[in-house]
Scaffold this active site. Structure first.
Site, mmCIF file in Angstrom:
data_model
loop_
_atom_site.group_PDB
_atom_site.id
_atom_site.type_symbol
_atom_site.label_atom_id
_atom_site.label_comp_id
_atom_site.label_asym_id
_atom_site.label_seq_id
_atom_site.Cartn_x
_atom_site.Cartn_y
_atom_site.Cartn_z
ATOM 1 N N GLU A 97 0.812 -1.217 0.000
ATOM 2 C CA GLU A 97 0.000 0.000 0.000
ATOM 3 C C GLU A 97 0.847 1.270 0.000
ATOM 4 O OE1 GLU A 97 -0.561 -2.603 1.952
ATOM 5 O OE2 GLU A 97 -2.659 -3.197 1.780
ATOM 6 N N PHE A 128 -10.996 -7.870 13.979
ATOM 7 C CA PHE A 128 -9.917 -8.235 13.061
ATOM 8 C C PHE A 128 -9.713 -7.135 12.013
ATOM 9 C CE2 PHE A 128 -8.493 -10.406 9.107
ATOM 10 C CZ PHE A 128 -7.215 -10.713 9.551
ATOM 11 N N GLN A 129 -8.491 -6.695 11.891
ATOM 12 C CA GLN A 129 -8.095 -5.636 10.955
ATOM 13 C C GLN A 129 -8.869 -4.339 11.165
ATOM 14 O OE1 GLN A 129 -7.890 -7.353 6.921
ATOM 15 N NE2 GLN A 129 -5.782 -7.969 7.346
ATOM 16 N N LYS A 138 -17.563 -1.198 6.357
ATOM 17 C CA LYS A 138 -18.092 -2.205 5.437
ATOM 18 C C LYS A 138 -19.620 -2.146 5.294
ATOM 19 C CE LYS A 138 -17.512 -6.811 3.871
ATOM 20 N NZ LYS A 138 -16.459 -7.453 3.112
ATOM 21 N N MET A 195 24.538 9.859 1.860
ATOM 22 C CA MET A 195 24.322 11.148 2.508
ATOM 23 C C MET A 195 24.685 11.070 3.995
ATOM 24 S SD MET A 195 23.549 14.242 2.098
ATOM 25 C CE MET A 195 22.414 14.796 0.813
#
Lengths: 555, 169
Positions: free
Chosen positions: A51, A113-114, A163, A466
């Site tokens: 993602e 969940f999630q 949802k 760097m």
């Protein structure tokens, strides 16, 4: 018509002119993916490897095209993986619209969940965010999100859709796209004061940032520079706003800016800052910055005026209206002495310019300049390669340089380059380092799947260059955790992903590989071997001022 | 120079707005001294009254940063001379017969009221300007404060305008 919430999401996006979505499916967005499946004729979904890559791609898509980037992710880890991408967009004022699914409202607050509170997590890194409670509000929330993201000073907006809202039925009616919220008109008195002040000055320096690109103010800035007979420098975000070959343009100023640009800024008697925030990377030591200069600051965001550097005249409002207003009260100046002085500074800068006589960063950038055309987007990651690109690449069109300025996100480049290539369908070049590339190289699979015309140049020095440079200069050469032992074979890696891989150790090899890759229309990884002790110079040391600039590497 | 000032923030009465406002102080590195929130004459809007201590830079930055929030409709700094200000305090002290007279005369001076009386403790209410409340606390402190809570300041402009004047609804 009566539609499911998920279908309303996609129909509203189509209504708003969205043609591309970057994202990754999951449990809490299955219904939205089902709606995408049904509308593949109008909207193309680009699946990434992660993602974060999708967020950077949507961001890079905007930076290259000016069209709002849309990223879609599932709840929980899908949403949290967007965080770095959203923060990157926030710091660089990019209108990114992030859509996340969440568990059904009946499960919210139960550590389901999630389940994650993504509106809470992204509160400080979005311009605004929404949790959609009612399906009746869904379409308007999405419209509002786009409007907020694009209006005024742009920024990312997140919409979290549980949802149950995605499956609920609701009447959907398309609406015409609403105009952006108006930017307030600049104060007339301040405009007049600014013109009056400029009329009294003879060493003007115009410092521009990303706001000049966003507000299409290039021509007005050039007219202003002509009228005041001044010079122009920019922040990292301002790169590509002005044609690099314009004789008034001195390039980026600041920590790794062009010597002449930083020095001219220091010697100016007035600085006109436009669409920029005087970041610490642009100013160095704030107490010593422009100590003998008046400052006129123009920005669409009131909170930027005086935030980092106090302004003598701070003008909040539309950039184009502000400049036009100032021009109306401005005399034509002739600052021969100032232009001569700037030319002296330029001559001094040129004396220290590196030579393109080996496979060094300067050679690499010169070759990229030779190969690319005006429309080629160059994306970078973060580190030495980013600064070399910012210093040596030439641009003539806006939106052709894509780099994480504010947040400094290593791992930004590959996603952003894919987004640019998808959006422009034009050969695109990513300049990265072996450190940055390692962060999100999984997106090579995306580039290959999308079959985008993408040339990836890894400035491979086997170290985190760097950080190593700072360790060399300020930490007694204690190279703590910056030597990347256990070298990756980037040629084999590219091939494993289905891309082409080439290793180049000489100028000739690089020139050939770059030209072949750019012309191929496919994905090529060029592993470009450079010395680990190349420096980015000049360098304004942390806390330093112009007189402290390091221009040459001590032998 | 550091000064205490009052920022009055008119916000849409929506889910999560208080968090957006308070987190802006944290994000910009400023501290809230007191905060109160409640609805206005219109149930669609709430007023958040914040007192903070800071210099002119802090004041200007906070007003500009808060003004950028989408749900924030109006931000103003209320100067002392232009506003009426009130705070409420509840304080619980020991009910000590030896101090009874002293306590009662203090309550009288500050127009404070006893809300609950028991043989062991007294619960007292007092309202007023923050200075008055501070003075009241010092007055009752020697009597033995068991518990104390303050509401934070509410303040309102003295002018003829309402909360929603000049607000696009």
């Amino acid at each position: 018509m009566n539609l499911k919430g998920a279908e309303i999401v996609i129909e509203t996006l189509i209504e708003l002119g969205v043609t591309d979505i970057f994202g990754y499916p999951g449990g809490a967005v299955l219904d939205i993916y089902d709606a995408i499946y049904a509308r593949q004729d109008k909207i193309t979904h680009h699946i990434t490897a992660h993602e974060q890559g999708a967020a950077h791609a949507a961001d890079g898509y905007f930076r290259a095209t000016g069209k709002v980037g849309v990223v879609l992710a599932t709840s929980g880890p899908g949403a949290t993986n967007l965080v770095t991408g959203i923060a990157t967009a926030m710091m660089d004022s990019v209108p990114l619209v992030a859509i996340t699914g969440n568990v059904a409202q009946s499960l919210i607050g139960r550590d389901s969940f999630q389940e994650i509170d993504i509106t809470g997590i992204t509160l400080p890194i979005t311009k605004h965010n929404f949790f959609v409670h009612k399906v009746e509000k869904l379409a308007d929330r999405i419209r509002e999100a786009f409007r907020i993201a694009r209006s005024g000073r742009p920024g990312p907006v997140l919409i979290d859709i549980p949802k149950d809202i995605q499956v609920a039925l609701c009447e959907y009616m398309p609406k015409p796209v609403e105009p952006l919220f108006p930017i307030k008109a600049p104060d007339k008195q301040l405009i007049a004061d600014a013109a009056k002040l400029l009329n009294q000055k003879s060493r003007p320096y115009i410092h521009i940032g990303g706001g000049v690109i966003g507000s299409h103010a290039r021509d007005l800035v050039l007219e202003l520079a002509e009228r005041v007979d001044g010079v122009i420098g920019c922040s990292l975000m301002g790169i590509s706003a002005i044609d690099s070959d314009n004789p008034r343009f001195l390039g980026m100023q600041g920590m790794h800016g062009h010597y002449a640009s930083s020095a001219a800024c220091n010697e100016a008697d007035v600085i006109i800052a436009i669409g920029t925030r005087f970041s610490d990377r642009a100013t160095g030591n704030k107490a010593k910055f422009a100590a003998n200069s008046s400052i006129i600051h123009i920005d669409a965001d009131q909170s930027e005026i005086g935030k980092n550097i106090p302004a003598d005249i701070g003008i909040c409002g539309s950039i184009t209206e502000s400049i036009s207003g100032i021009l109306a009260g401005l005399e034509k100046h002739d600052n021969k002495a100032w232009i001569e002085r700037v030319n002296e500074l330029r001559a001094r800068e040129n004396k220290y310019s590196p030579k393109a006589d080996s496979l060094n960063p300067y050679f690499v950038m010169s070759e990229i300049n030779a190969v690319k055309d005006a429309d080629t987007v160059i994306a970078t990651d973060v580190g030495q390669h980013q600064m070399w690109a910012a210093q040596y690449l030439k641009f003539s069109k806006e939106r052709t340089f894509s780099s994480s300025g504010g947040l400094g996100t290593m791992g930004f480049g590959l996603g952003a380059a894919i987004g640019a290539a998808v959006g422009t369908k034009h050969p695109t070049i990513l300049i990265t380092g072996d450190g940055s590339f390692g962060m999100n190289l999984n997106e090579l699979s995306t580039a290959v799947r999308e079959n985008v015309p993408l040339t990836i140049v890894i400035m491979d020095n086997g170290v985190l260059g760097m950080v190593r440079q700072w360790q060399t200069l300020f930490y007694k050469k204690h190279y703590s955790n910056t030597t990347l032992t256990g070298r990756t074979d980037y040629v084999k890696l590219a091939e494993a992903f289905g891309a082409k891989g080439v290793r180049t150790a000489t100028c000739e090899e690089f020139s050939l590989a770059l030209r072949e890759a750019y012309a191929s229309g496919g994905v090529t990884v060029i592993d470009c071997l450079i010395d680990k002790d190349e420096f980015v110079l000049p360098m304004l040391p942390p806390g330093g001022a112009v007189e402290d600039i390091i221009v040459e590497k001590e032998v | 120079m550091e000064k205490r000032f009052i920022i009055s923030i008119l916000v849409e009465n929506k889910y999560g707005v208080l968090m957006r406002v308070t987190s802006m102080f944290t994000r910009r590195g400023f501290n809230i001294d007191s905060l109160s929130v409640g609805i206005t004459e219109s149930p669609d809007y709430s007023r958040i009254t914040v007192t903070m201590t800071g210099d002119e830079y802090a004041k200007q930055q906070m007003v500009a940063q808060l003004g950028k929030l989408y749900n924030v409709k109006k931000v103003e700094v209320l100067e002392d001379a232009e506003a009426v200000r009130r705070e409420l305090i509840l304080v619980k002290v020991k009910n000590d017969p030896d101090n009874h007279q002293r306590l009662l005369s203090s309550l009288d001076i500050f127009k404070a009221r006893i809300l609950n009386y028991s043989t062991e403790v007294l619960s007292i209410e007092c309202t007023g300007s923050p200075n008055k409340i501070d003075a009241f606390v010092e007055m009752v402190r020697p009597l033995g404060i068991i518990e104390l809570c303050r509401t934070g300041l509410v303040a309102m402009h003295k002018g003829k305008e309402g909360s929603l004047t000049n607000i696009e609804q």
